[in-house]
Every structure is written in C-alpha cells, then in structure tokens.
Design an enzyme around this catalytic site. Structure first.
Site, short mmCIF file in Angstrom:
data_model
loop_
_atom_site.label_atom_id
_atom_site.label_comp_id
_atom_site.label_asym_id
_atom_site.label_seq_id
_atom_site.Cartn_x
_atom_site.Cartn_y
_atom_site.Cartn_z
N LYS A 68 0.81 -1.22 0.00
CA LYS A 68 0.00 0.00 0.00
C LYS A 68 0.85 1.27 0.00
CE LYS A 68 -4.34 -1.83 1.60
NZ LYS A 68 -4.07 -3.21 2.07
C1 LIG Z 1 -4.78 -4.25 1.63
C2 LIG Z 1 -4.06 -5.52 1.59
C3 LIG Z 1 -4.47 -6.57 0.75
C4 LIG Z 1 -5.72 -6.48 -0.09
O1 LIG Z 1 -5.61 -5.54 -1.14
P1 LIG Z 1 -6.91 -4.99 -1.87
O2 LIG Z 1 -6.43 -3.99 -2.83
O3 LIG Z 1 -7.77 -4.37 -0.78
O4 LIG Z 1 -7.59 -6.15 -2.48
C5 LIG Z 1 -3.70 -7.71 0.71
N1 LIG Z 1 -2.59 -7.85 1.48
C6 LIG Z 1 -2.17 -6.87 2.30
C7 LIG Z 1 -0.95 -7.10 3.13
C8 LIG Z 1 -2.88 -5.68 2.38
O5 LIG Z 1 -2.46 -4.72 3.20
#
Ligand SMILES: *Cc1c(COP(=O)(O)O)cnc(C)c1O
Length: 433
Positions: A107
């Site tokens: 993210k």
């Molecule tokens: C947010 C997140 C996900 C999921 O991603 P999306 O875009 O919401 O589908 C998967 N793994 C981790 C570690 C995350 O922080």
C-alpha cells in the site's frame, strides 16, 4: 482525461475533482473514460526502465497534462523509490515482493503517489483538506506515512479496536503531527460504513473539506499498476512465459489495477483472485451472485472484507459480463489452516518466509497453476509485520527491518470512538483543519 461515475456514465468529472472528492456526486466510484493501449516503443524500453520511469510512462495517460509532465516525472520518481523484486520461491512460482517501502506493505505504492498528487492539488485549491481513511491494518500506516507532514493536509485513520496487529497499529498511532488515529469499537466493516456515512454527510462537509484515501480514490488504486509491468519485465528476463498473476485480495483495488494494466496491453495469461475466508468474490465468480456478508476475522486481516468496494470497478471494466470476467479471472478462497500450512511448508521446503497474505497467494497458485504456466503471487506485506502468527509457525524470529524497529519504539496516541456515527463526528470536528 475525464472520469465517470460507476453509477452513471454521463456524470463526468475532471481529474482534480475526482481526486479531491474521492467519490462521485452520486456516490459512484470514478473510472477513467478511456484506457489507452501502450505503444510498441514502451514495450521495447520496458526491460531497462526503473519503477519510477514505468510509473511516468504508464500513468501520464491518466494524470497529464492536468499535472505538468516535468512535474509528474519528479512525482513518480519520488513516489516509486523502492524496489519490487521478483524472487524465486520454487521452479514454477515466484513472489513479487512489494514490501520494501517505508511501512513494509504494497500500500506504500498507492499511498505515496496519492499524497503527492493531493499535495499538488490542494496547493491551488486554497483550502486545507482532511483525509479520512478506514483501515483493516496496512492502509492506515501507508497513508499516514505517505501524508506525514504534508502541508495543508490533515489525516484521520479509523481502525477497528483490537483487530489490527500490534506492529500495524504502531505504524499509524505513533506519528503525531498531522496524523490522528481513531480506534473504533467495531469491525473493519463498521469503519468502512462510518467513513462512507461521513462522505455522504452534507452537513459535515459544509464545515470541513473531507476526502478519501481508501482505494475508492482513483489516485490510490491506479498507481498500483506500475508493479504489474515491473513483474512482467522481470519475469521475461528470467525466461518465464504463460504468466499467471495471483493477487491476495480484500477490497480488490490491487486486482483492479492489474486488470487495467492488462487492458493497456500487459500480456498476462490470467489472474487469480485469492481471498481468505471472506469469499464473496470467488462465490460470485462461481455462481454469478454477488452477496456481501459481514466480514470474518482471519490471520490475513488486511483482507477481511465482506463487501469489497472496488468490485464494481471490475464489473465495469468487463461491462458487467460474467463470462468475460471468468475468462480472465479465477477465484479461490483460502482457509486459515491452509495459510498456516503454506507458511510452514514454504519455509521448510523453499527456505522462504511468507506473511499470511502472501501465503494465500502462494497456496492459491499451487492449487490452480497448470503445467507450462509461470506463477507470480504478490507478496503484499513483509512477514515481520505479523510476528505473532509467523514466528509460532516457523519456530524462529523474523528479522525486523530497521525502519520497523523505529516505529515499535514510538508512543501510541489515539482518539476513541464508538461505532455510532455521531461519536466519530465529534472527534473529527475537534481535530479537523
Ligand atoms: C490491503 C491488503 C491486501 C488487499 O488488497 P486490496 O487492494 O484491498 O484487495 C492484501 N494484502 C495486504 C498485506 C494488504 O495490506
């Protein structure tokens, strides 16, 4: 480029409006009105491009000339400043490690980009902005760190009390300055609902300028396409073909970005949408019925989502045709025991340490990969973010990167709210710019 609302194709907005408001006026999600196919010279240059250059060349179609090209080049260089290596796990499967950024989860990519785009726009907006974000764990830290000390922007991180890991919590509750963490007595779904209610609250929005940094914001999910191109370039260099990419999914912003890259010409054979026990999308892919449910808590908590907000974007990309969706995307739900077992066997057999989210990706590929295919799963978080789970299984300490240690030494500062909306508003008004 104009952006339309998923509720109404005729309701369009310019980039700046779409980014500042997050949601369209009719509460739909913004989608680009067209998706360009990349020219041959891009593909020729791709093998030698840095992540920043890939970002510039792919994202300029969506963000320029609204942001001047020279300025945008600098923005992408700054935002995408850490590596995303493709690391071999076994003969058929590799991990695309997306956890080398400041908060050790993928993210960081979206959040660092969004913060920089928003800072550009608030400068000439002439008004301070309040960013409100709900987090199931990793969004909060990525957004908070992406926006830390950005002038004119105040950030509220709303999270479910007791349902994020200690490490995750430390990464957004210890920053201070323009970051306020709010723990809500409820689940992540309650947090998402509270945030949505705030965005629809005209009375509140008369008092403060409020915007979203969740992946409903197009400047959060679109930049995630850069590492799909990077993955492909690295895979080709490693002699792989028939590439299948598996995306551990919660709110489905990550997979949406991959599908847009695919529409721009990225030659991926198919995608695997892997969820934890929250199997809303795999069930939809199986029977065509989309049925949101209350989320179930799992060891892969950043994916505990019972009503994935970006799923409508995926339907939109395929003009709501289930047959077209299932041709390119396969769904699978992975249970808790399979997560634990995958972490254990992958460590023992391949000497590779997975986090619970990556383990879902790895497990999904071992179930669904066919002969001749090369599998890549997105390793979305560093295992050191989940020591409680991982260390018990592999029977040894996971080494903590220095930047993680720095967070762990910080002091937690939080505001509290119940799951009632009026309570949240009180906290927001107390702290807002
Ligand atoms: C947010 C997140 C996900 C999921 O991603 P999306 O875009 O919401 O589908 C998967 N793994 C981790 C570690 C995350 O922080």
């Amino acid at each position: 480029m104009q952006y339309y609302s998923t509720n109404n194709k005729d309701l369009k907005s310019d980039l700046k409006n779409a980014v500042i408001n997050g949601l369209a006026a009719d509460k739909g999600l913004f989608m680009p009105e067209s998706i360009p196919v990349l020219a041959p010279d891009f593909w020729e240059a791709l093998p030698n491009m840095s992540l920043g250059e890939i970002g510039f060349e792919t994202l300029k179609h969506f963000f320029c000339p609204e942001i001047e090209e020279e300025d945008f080049k600098q923005l992408t260089t700054e935002a995408f400043n850490f590596p995303t290596p493709l690391v071999k796990v076994d003969e058929q499967v590799s991990a695309l490690e997306l956890f080398h950024g400041p908060t050790l989860a993928f993210k960081d990519i979206g959040a660092r980009f969004l913060a920089r785009v928003m800072a550009r726009f608030t400068k000439d907006y002439g008004q301070d902005i309040n960013v409100l974000v709900a987090t199931s764990g990793d969004t909060g830290s990525a957004v908070a760190n992406g926006f830390l000390n950005v002038d004119g922007v105040n950030v509220f991180v709303l999270y479910p009390k007791g349902l994020v890991s200690d490490v995750q919590e430390k990464q957004f509750t210890t920053l201070g300055n323009n970051i306020t963490a709010i723990e809500a007595d409820g689940t992540f779904d309650d947090c998402q609902r509270l945030v949505k209610t705030a965005f629809m609250d005209d009375e509140l929005k008369e008092k403060i300028t409020l915007t979203s940094a969740n992946s409903i914001n197009l400047a959060r999910f679109l930049p995630q396409m850069v590492y799909y191109f990077s993955a492909y370039a690295q895979a080709v260099k490693q002699g792989k073909n028939e590439i299948v990419i598996c995306v551990p999914s919660g709110n489905f912003g990550n997979l949406t970005a991959g599908l847009i890259a695919h529409k721009m010409g990225l030659p991926i054979k198919r995608f695997v949408a892997a969820t934890n026990l929250n199997a809303i999308v795999p069930e939809y892919l199986r029977n065509g019925i989309y049925e949101p449910k209350p989320s179930i808590a799992t060891p892969a908590n950043a994916m505990d989502v019972g009503d994935p907000s970006n799923f409508v974007r995926i339907q939109e990309l395929f003009t709501h045709r289930l047959d077209a969706i299932t041709k390119l995307i396969e769904g699978i739900s992975v249970g808790n025991e399979a997560i634990f077992k995958t972490i254990k066997t992958t460590y023992e057999t391949n000497n590779y340490v997975l986090d619970p989210h990556g383990a879902i990706g790895r497990h999904a590929l071992s179930s669904l990969l066919q002969e001749g295919e090369s599998g890549i799963f997105l390793a979305t978080a560093h295992p050191a973010k989940f020591p409680e789970t991982v260390e018990k299984i592999i029977g040894k300490k996971v080494e903590q990167p220095a930047r993680l240690k720095a967070f762990l030494n910080g002091v937690k500062q939080v505001e509290s709210s119940s799951k009632h909306y009026e309570d949240l508003v009180k906290v927001l008004l107390k702290q807002a710019l």
